[in-house]
Design a protein around this motif. Sequence first.
Motif, PDB file in Angstrom:
ATOM      1  N   ASP A 285      -1.586 -46.116   3.357  1.00 22.37           N
ATOM      2  CA  ASP A 285      -2.052 -46.004   4.711  1.00 22.37           C
ATOM      3  C   ASP A 285      -1.442 -47.207   5.607  1.00 22.37           C
ATOM      4  N   THR A 286      -1.089 -46.928   6.731  1.00 23.00           N
ATOM      5  CA  THR A 286      -0.204 -47.708   7.721  1.00 23.00           C
ATOM      6  C   THR A 286      -1.087 -47.748   8.906  1.00 23.00           C
ATOM      7  N   PRO A 287      -2.052 -48.605   9.017  1.00 21.00           N
ATOM      8  CA  PRO A 287      -3.047 -48.546  10.180  1.00 21.00           C
ATOM      9  C   PRO A 287      -2.417 -48.404  11.703  1.00 21.00           C
ATOM     10  N   PHE A 288      -1.298 -49.058  11.721  1.00 22.40           N
ATOM     11  CA  PHE A 288      -1.158 -49.219  13.121  1.00 22.40           C
ATOM     12  C   PHE A 288      -0.087 -47.837  13.376  1.00 22.40           C
ATOM     13  N   PHE A 289       0.977 -47.387  12.370  1.00 26.77           N
ATOM     14  CA  PHE A 289       1.787 -46.232  12.590  1.00 26.77           C
ATOM     15  C   PHE A 289       0.770 -44.937  12.373  1.00 26.77           C
ATOM     16  N   ASP A 290      -0.207 -44.931  11.625  1.00 26.01           N
ATOM     17  CA  ASP A 290      -1.167 -43.681  11.550  1.00 26.01           C
ATOM     18  C   ASP A 290      -1.728 -43.621  12.999  1.00 26.01           C
ATOM     19  N   ASN A 291      -2.338 -44.555  13.428  1.00 28.91           N
ATOM     20  CA  ASN A 291      -2.838 -44.443  14.859  1.00 28.91           C
ATOM     21  C   ASN A 291      -1.933 -43.897  15.828  1.00 28.91           C
ATOM     22  N   LEU A 292      -0.732 -44.580  15.770  1.00 28.64           N
ATOM     23  CA  LEU A 292       0.478 -44.475  16.759  1.00 28.64           C
ATOM     24  C   LEU A 292       0.639 -42.840  16.710  1.00 28.64           C
ATOM     25  N   LYS A 293       0.733 -41.998  15.632  1.00 27.04           N
ATOM     26  CA  LYS A 293       1.201 -40.871  15.544  1.00 27.04           C
ATOM     27  C   LYS A 293      -0.340 -40.047  15.991  1.00 27.04           C
ATOM     28  N   LEU A 333       6.239 -40.138  23.521  1.00 28.39           N
ATOM     29  CA  LEU A 333       4.905 -39.854  23.206  1.00 28.39           C
ATOM     30  C   LEU A 333       4.265 -41.183  22.607  1.00 28.39           C
ATOM     31  N   ALA A 334       4.890 -41.723  21.799  1.00 27.15           N
ATOM     32  CA  ALA A 334       4.275 -42.921  21.471  1.00 27.15           C
ATOM     33  C   ALA A 334       4.324 -44.296  21.976  1.00 27.15           C
ATOM     34  N   GLU A 335       4.779 -44.060  23.439  1.00 18.30           N
ATOM     35  CA  GLU A 335       5.074 -45.015  23.978  1.00 18.30           C
ATOM     36  C   GLU A 335       4.236 -45.634  25.144  1.00 18.30           C
ATOM     37  N   SER A 336       3.677 -46.743  24.946  1.00 18.91           N
ATOM     38  CA  SER A 336       2.528 -47.151  25.905  1.00 18.91           C
ATOM     39  C   SER A 336       2.527 -48.763  26.336  1.00 18.91           C
ATOM     40  N   SER A 337       2.285 -49.139  27.574  1.00 18.33           N
ATOM     41  CA  SER A 337       1.991 -50.532  27.467  1.00 18.33           C
ATOM     42  C   SER A 337       0.611 -50.870  27.427  1.00 18.33           C
TER      43      SER A 337
END
Length: 917
Positions: A285-293, A333-337
């Motif tokens: 599990d990669t909490p940040f990467f999984d959520n970013l996807k 798509l995975a970019e945001s501020s």
Amino acid sequence: MSKDTKPAQKRIDQFFSGPGARADDWRDLVEAAKAWARVGNRAVYDTALADLAVTEEFYGYPGLHLMAALREAASAGDGATSLALATRITQALATRSFRQHAGDWSAKDDGNGDTPELVPPTFGAHTARRPYFETLIVTGVSSSQWPALAAEWRKLRRPIDGFIYEPVVVGSLEDAFCATMLNPNIAAVIINEGFGLRSRHNAPVLRSITASAGLNDESDASALRLAQIIKRVRPELDLYMISNRDVEELAGNPEANVVRRIFYSVEELLELHLSILEGIQDRYDTPFFDNLKKYAQRPIGTFHALPIARGKSIFKSDWIRDMGEFYGPNLFLAESSATTGGLDSMLEPTGNIKKAQEKAARALGADRVFFVTNGTSTSNKMAVQALLAPGDIAIVDRNCHKSHHYGMVLAGAQPLYVEAFPMTEYSMYGAVPLKTIKQALLGARADGRLDRVKMIDLTNCTFDGHIYNTRRVMEECLAIKPDLIFLWDEAWFGFARFSPFLRRRTAMGAANEIEAWMHDPKSVATYEKQQAELGKNPSDEMLLKTRLIPDPRQIRLRVYQTNSTHKSMSAIRQGSMLSVKDVEFHTVEQQFKEAVFTHASTSPNQQLIASLDISRRQMELEGYGLVANAMEIALAIRQAVNNNPLISKYFRILGADAMVPAQYRQSGFTDYLAAGVNWVNTLKSLDEDEFCLDPTRMTLVCGMAGYDGTQFKGILANEYNIQVNKTSRNSVLVQSNINNTRSDVAHLIRVLADIAGEVDRGLAQGGANARKTFEARVKSLMTDVPDLPNFSHFHPSFRGDAGSKTNEGDIRSGFYAAYDVAGCEHIRLNDPEIDRRLKSGPELVSANFVIPYPPGFPIMVPGQVITQETIDFMRKLDVKEIHGYDAKEGLKLVRSEALAKIGRPKPSAQPKLKAAS
């Protein structure tokens, strides 16, 4: 390790050989099978198969079934079947196809197997893949029952399982240890009681290792003891225990905390199977990467300041669409501020970033980890700013990265510079001897200012590969001042956590060992025994030559470690992690947050954070094998360069004996490739020697070929597409990492052979004049090298107490003195005025940092008095890049008049008003 003869490579006592050596052994078996088919020499094949079978029992593939099939074919005299099966197995291992293709596990080739994937699946359409791993089962059942036991475990597999694993069965503690060390695919271990101690194989070196661990008779072969051994060498593994005894009592034993779960007998095999998969999932599990996807797949309306988010400004453009085509839509798509809507804040993480950092702390053996997206330069400045206040003294390696020096400026702390041992022949410094560090502490104590010494700040390992004995440094310094803070800049050394050999030399590895020692009841007795031997008032001389033991009751363990994750793991450039193991962190937590607010960007790169998360996942699940491969590749490069008759005429890679002076190699260790060297004497060196050499960092001397480091680096990059990083006057630094392959080795060796051949031909065809010119060039590079200047001292204007015996100074005041343009002057390097002032005064005081590249260390810092040796060094330098020095204007110095004013009270900017009458 040293491999004197081919058979020596295959003995189990050379158990750490790496995946490349295993692949070579299988290719040798195939060649022996071909020779058998061609000339009828079966004896060579039988010997190769017997040698290979010893270590192959520690792997899931080819496994017991296929190894038995190989032996049966050989016994039947069937050379054709032997060749066909050995070839198929070798190909499956090389392509790793056995992880996904069931046909590779069959003894018969039905011709219907899928074609192995040679190209990464992202290059084309692909089906879902289930990651593959292997589970070690340690059991007391006889080896004849192992195939049936493995078959029972395979029955537990289900199509819905997220991962697939193959059992590896062994029957002794020694074999379990060997399997753990040899097989990087092992991700979980099941320990069933009733196994023996000794391996079925003769293993002299292994015996000496187990004996040194106190394993001498069968009573030592306990399940708990094995669990502790495995957890020590491979802490990332999940351990499970099956016991037929009182499991409640065992579960309550504090020593059993290394085990993830304990089961009674074999009553819940399915539950154990599910526990294994859950443990792997936890690491996967990669909490940040999984959520970013997930975020990238949501329909988002963006009304914030990041036009490239969702990619519409890219893909709808006629002018920059190629950028989108190059990177693909997911990047945008995975970019945001935003820090809401499921995302998290780097400055105040409470969600998936916080969880990702907690997983990183587990992986790195820390109490907490901070992700940093501005590089380790920022990690270092954050730590220095948070932990030091104006007036605090920090003992600092003068040759450390410039971020530490600038951190002292920001914090207002006073650096007490200590010098590393010089390597003048190669225009580089090593590391700081422990005696020098202790002298600085004892000098501060004699001056009554030890209370102001807050931190020791060192680089481990150095750019050139010098590794400190981190535990010894911390213990001996804590014996003098038990509340010291240690900041270890391990920018290049993050991978070492995942090597059981190098881990002990990392900051977190040593801190965990010290913590365990502090809780050992014997530690107090050890300390008090030394105190009795030293007496009440031991002299500084005695303290300097004694291996000091700290009082475990007084130690306040405060250790910080910075890693450039992008330099040794799979993170995007500027990805860094700051690890903390500090019992007093609660007292500095708020100021640490302030340091984060000061330095961290409020617009961190989402992809960079995700790569930090992903790099942790990779290293926890396959880092052990990747690092072992990097080390093996480095040893292959060293051997190939130094043993090649043509290449070694003009190039050589320096061994530990050349990089580390003998007085710092107390064990007598010479080099990884020296005759007779194996992992026993290497471990002795890692445990005892003051400094060791990182095997993955190779100083390639090019001066013998007539090239300086900068010139040779350019040739490699521009003509041969080989990139290296650091250079010195007569060398370049070659380093292996988890990205390298044997093909990379072949490319490098081919290029060096070509260049050496060109040099050879040029000398042969150029005649006496060419050889004379060449020899003069080599002499200038290898013999006529400038002496390396040490740090002199701060000018009295930047010293609070000029009468102090210690050499700290107010670098911040020196730095800001340069802001007074009228108070500074410039003198060109070759101006006779410099020589006059060196002899007659007034003193030359640097107004800024001066850092030549190479070698890359500051030879002047703000407020430092410039000496003759520093000027001589600069005049002999032939490098073009010197940070902080403009050749047209010359050295920037603080004028004597300005120095005289520093420290005086400044007049008020506003006139005082007269009191009303």
